[in-house]
Structures are given as C-alpha cells and as structure tokens.
Design a protein around this motif. Structure first.
Motif, PDB file in Angstrom:
ATOM      1  N   SER A  13       0.828  -1.209   0.000  1.00  0.00           N
ATOM      2  CA  SER A  13       0.000   0.000   0.000  1.00  0.00           C
ATOM      3  C   SER A  13       0.861   1.256   0.000  1.00  0.00           C
ATOM      4  CB  SER A  13      -0.975   0.005   1.181  1.00  0.00           C
ATOM      5  OG  SER A  13      -0.302   0.162   2.400  1.00  0.00           O
ATOM      6  N   CYS A  14       1.987   1.235   0.692  1.00  0.00           N
ATOM      7  CA  CYS A  14       2.893   2.390   0.695  1.00  0.00           C
ATOM      8  C   CYS A  14       3.509   2.612  -0.679  1.00  0.00           C
ATOM      9  CB  CYS A  14       3.992   2.213   1.738  1.00  0.00           C
ATOM     10  SG  CYS A  14       3.396   2.404   3.423  1.00  0.00           S
ATOM     11  N   CYS A  15       3.903   1.536  -1.342  1.00  0.00           N
ATOM     12  CA  CYS A  15       4.496   1.658  -2.678  1.00  0.00           C
ATOM     13  C   CYS A  15       3.484   2.184  -3.683  1.00  0.00           C
ATOM     14  CB  CYS A  15       5.056   0.313  -3.136  1.00  0.00           C
ATOM     15  SG  CYS A  15       6.538  -0.179  -2.233  1.00  0.00           S
ATOM     16  N   VAL A  16       2.267   1.669  -3.632  1.00  0.00           N
ATOM     17  CA  VAL A  16       1.211   2.149  -4.531  1.00  0.00           C
ATOM     18  C   VAL A  16       0.960   3.629  -4.276  1.00  0.00           C
ATOM     19  CG1 VAL A  16      -1.256   1.983  -5.071  1.00  0.00           C
ATOM     20  CG2 VAL A  16       0.117  -0.095  -4.872  1.00  0.00           C
ATOM     21  N   THR A  17       0.901   4.010  -3.016  1.00  0.00           N
ATOM     22  CA  THR A  17       0.652   5.408  -2.660  1.00  0.00           C
ATOM     23  C   THR A  17       1.790   6.309  -3.124  1.00  0.00           C
ATOM     24  OG1 THR A  17      -0.626   4.711  -0.747  1.00  0.00           O
ATOM     25  CG2 THR A  17       0.135   6.983  -0.762  1.00  0.00           C
ATOM     26  N   LEU A  18       3.002   5.850  -3.003  1.00  0.00           N
ATOM     27  CA  LEU A  18       4.147   6.660  -3.407  1.00  0.00           C
ATOM     28  C   LEU A  18       4.171   6.876  -4.919  1.00  0.00           C
ATOM     29  CD1 LEU A  18       6.731   8.116  -2.538  1.00  0.00           C
ATOM     30  CD2 LEU A  18       7.935   5.945  -2.813  1.00  0.00           C
ATOM     31  N   TRP A  19       3.942   5.819  -5.698  1.00  0.00           N
ATOM     32  CA  TRP A  19       4.066   5.915  -7.151  1.00  0.00           C
ATOM     33  C   TRP A  19       2.770   6.266  -7.867  1.00  0.00           C
ATOM     34  CZ3 TRP A  19       7.065   1.268  -5.589  1.00  0.00           C
ATOM     35  CH2 TRP A  19       8.418   1.586  -5.439  1.00  0.00           C
ATOM     36  N   CYS A  20       1.641   5.978  -7.253  1.00  0.00           N
ATOM     37  CA  CYS A  20       0.360   6.279  -7.893  1.00  0.00           C
ATOM     38  C   CYS A  20      -0.683   6.610  -6.818  1.00  0.00           C
ATOM     39  CB  CYS A  20      -0.078   5.092  -8.746  1.00  0.00           C
ATOM     40  SG  CYS A  20      -1.336   5.518  -9.942  1.00  0.00           S
ATOM     41  N   PRO A  21      -0.546   7.781  -6.193  1.00  0.00           N
ATOM     42  CA  PRO A  21      -1.442   8.127  -5.078  1.00  0.00           C
ATOM     43  C   PRO A  21      -2.905   8.223  -5.480  1.00  0.00           C
ATOM     44  CG  PRO A  21      -0.146  10.033  -5.741  1.00  0.00           C
ATOM     45  CD  PRO A  21       0.406   8.851  -6.487  1.00  0.00           C
TER      46      PRO A  21
ATOM     47  N   THR B  39      -4.691   4.970  -4.434  1.00  0.00           N
ATOM     48  CA  THR B  39      -4.973   4.916  -2.992  1.00  0.00           C
ATOM     49  C   THR B  39      -6.079   5.894  -2.630  1.00  0.00           C
ATOM     50  OG1 THR B  39      -2.695   4.282  -2.530  1.00  0.00           O
ATOM     51  CG2 THR B  39      -3.967   5.166  -0.692  1.00  0.00           C
ATOM     52  N   PHE B  40      -5.997   7.110  -3.156  1.00  0.00           N
ATOM     53  CA  PHE B  40      -7.034   8.091  -2.847  1.00  0.00           C
ATOM     54  C   PHE B  40      -8.399   7.617  -3.339  1.00  0.00           C
ATOM     55  CE2 PHE B  40      -9.851  11.510  -3.964  1.00  0.00           C
ATOM     56  CZ  PHE B  40      -9.997  12.124  -2.733  1.00  0.00           C
ATOM     57  N   GLY B  41      -8.469   7.091  -4.546  1.00  0.00           N
ATOM     58  CA  GLY B  41      -9.736   6.609  -5.085  1.00  0.00           C
ATOM     59  C   GLY B  41     -10.354   5.530  -4.218  1.00  0.00           C
ATOM     60  N   ARG B  42      -9.531   4.612  -3.737  1.00  0.00           N
ATOM     61  CA  ARG B  42     -10.023   3.530  -2.866  1.00  0.00           C
ATOM     62  C   ARG B  42     -10.537   4.087  -1.548  1.00  0.00           C
ATOM     63  NH1 ARG B  42      -5.231  -0.942  -3.939  1.00  0.00           N
ATOM     64  NH2 ARG B  42      -5.956  -1.520  -6.027  1.00  0.00           N
ATOM     65  N   ILE B  43      -9.802   5.035  -0.977  1.00  0.00           N
ATOM     66  CA  ILE B  43     -10.222   5.668   0.282  1.00  0.00           C
ATOM     67  C   ILE B  43     -11.543   6.407   0.080  1.00  0.00           C
ATOM     68  CG2 ILE B  43      -9.644   7.504   1.932  1.00  0.00           C
ATOM     69  CD1 ILE B  43      -6.654   6.694   1.486  1.00  0.00           C
TER      70      ILE B  43
END
Length: 133
Positions: A13-21, A24-28
């Motif tokens: 989840s951290c890697c996804v957030t770092l490279w394609c936030p 992560t934002f869409g899921r949240i």
C-alpha cells in the motif's frame, strides 16, 4: 494474518501510494463516500488536480475530515489540511491503514465489502472453470 503478511500488505500500500497516489485516494474515497462515488472517478479527479495549478492535497484533506467525522477521530496533532500539505503520501497511507484496521478491504470496493459483511465476513468460494455438467 501473521505479522509478515501485515508488513507485506503495508509495504504494498505504501508503494502504490508513493508511485500512484490517485489509486490509494480513489479507494479511500469510495469507502468514505459509502459507494456513492467509485474509485475510478475519484482517482481521476485527484490525478487531474495533481497535474493542475491546484494541489490535490486540498481535495484529499476534505476526505480526511469526512473520515474523522464518520469515525469520531481526533484531529491531532494538527489540522487535516496541514497534514496533507506537509506529507500527502503519509496522510494517504495513514487513512488507508485506518480503514483497513476497521475491517475494510480497500482493494474490493464498497459494494463487495458490504456483501462480505452481510455474509459475516466470509467470502464464498470461487468456482473454477464456470458451470459444468
């Protein structure tokens, strides 16, 4: 789930957030909006704001505030917009973990989480190969 599995999920989840936030934002956003907006459009708006004059943290801090209100979380040590302004990826990871700790699987979306909850947290087994005679 063992500690190594938890660490692996956290790392992904951290890697996804770092490279394609935007993912992560869409899921949240889909979970916080209780399915009224889906992951794709929310992530697209976020990505568009990242590329525009306006910074996406202005948009994402409203979702952090909304999540705090839904779950009665304290705004500490500083306000939501300041958290997102100073470290957007860290704020998104924190929100992702908060929802994960509350039992949501952000990878499957709101509807699938509600179906899973209705079944008592049990997911039905997948059928391989479809229907057979």
């Amino acid at each position: 789930m063992g500690s190594s599995e938890i660490f692996f999920v956290f790392l992904i989840s951290c890697c996804v957030t770092l490279w394609c936030p935007c993912v992560t934002f869409g899921r949240i956003a889909e979970i916080i909006d209780k399915g009224s907006t889906s992951c794709g459009p929310s992530g697209l708006i976020y990505a568009t704001l990242c590329l525009s004059i306006f910074h996406a943290c202005i948009y994402s801090c409203f979702y952090r505030s909304k999540m705090r209100k839904q779950y009665h979380l304290e705004a500490s040590p500083c306000c939501d917009c300041l958290v997102h302004w100073c470290c957007e990826p860290c704020a998104l990871c924190q929100e992702y973990r908060e929802l994960k700790n509350r039992g949501f699987d952000l990878d499957i979306g709101w509807q699938a989480n509600m179906e899973k909850k209705a079944l008592g947290g049990i997911t039905p087994p997948a059928m391989e190969g479809g229907m057979m005679r």
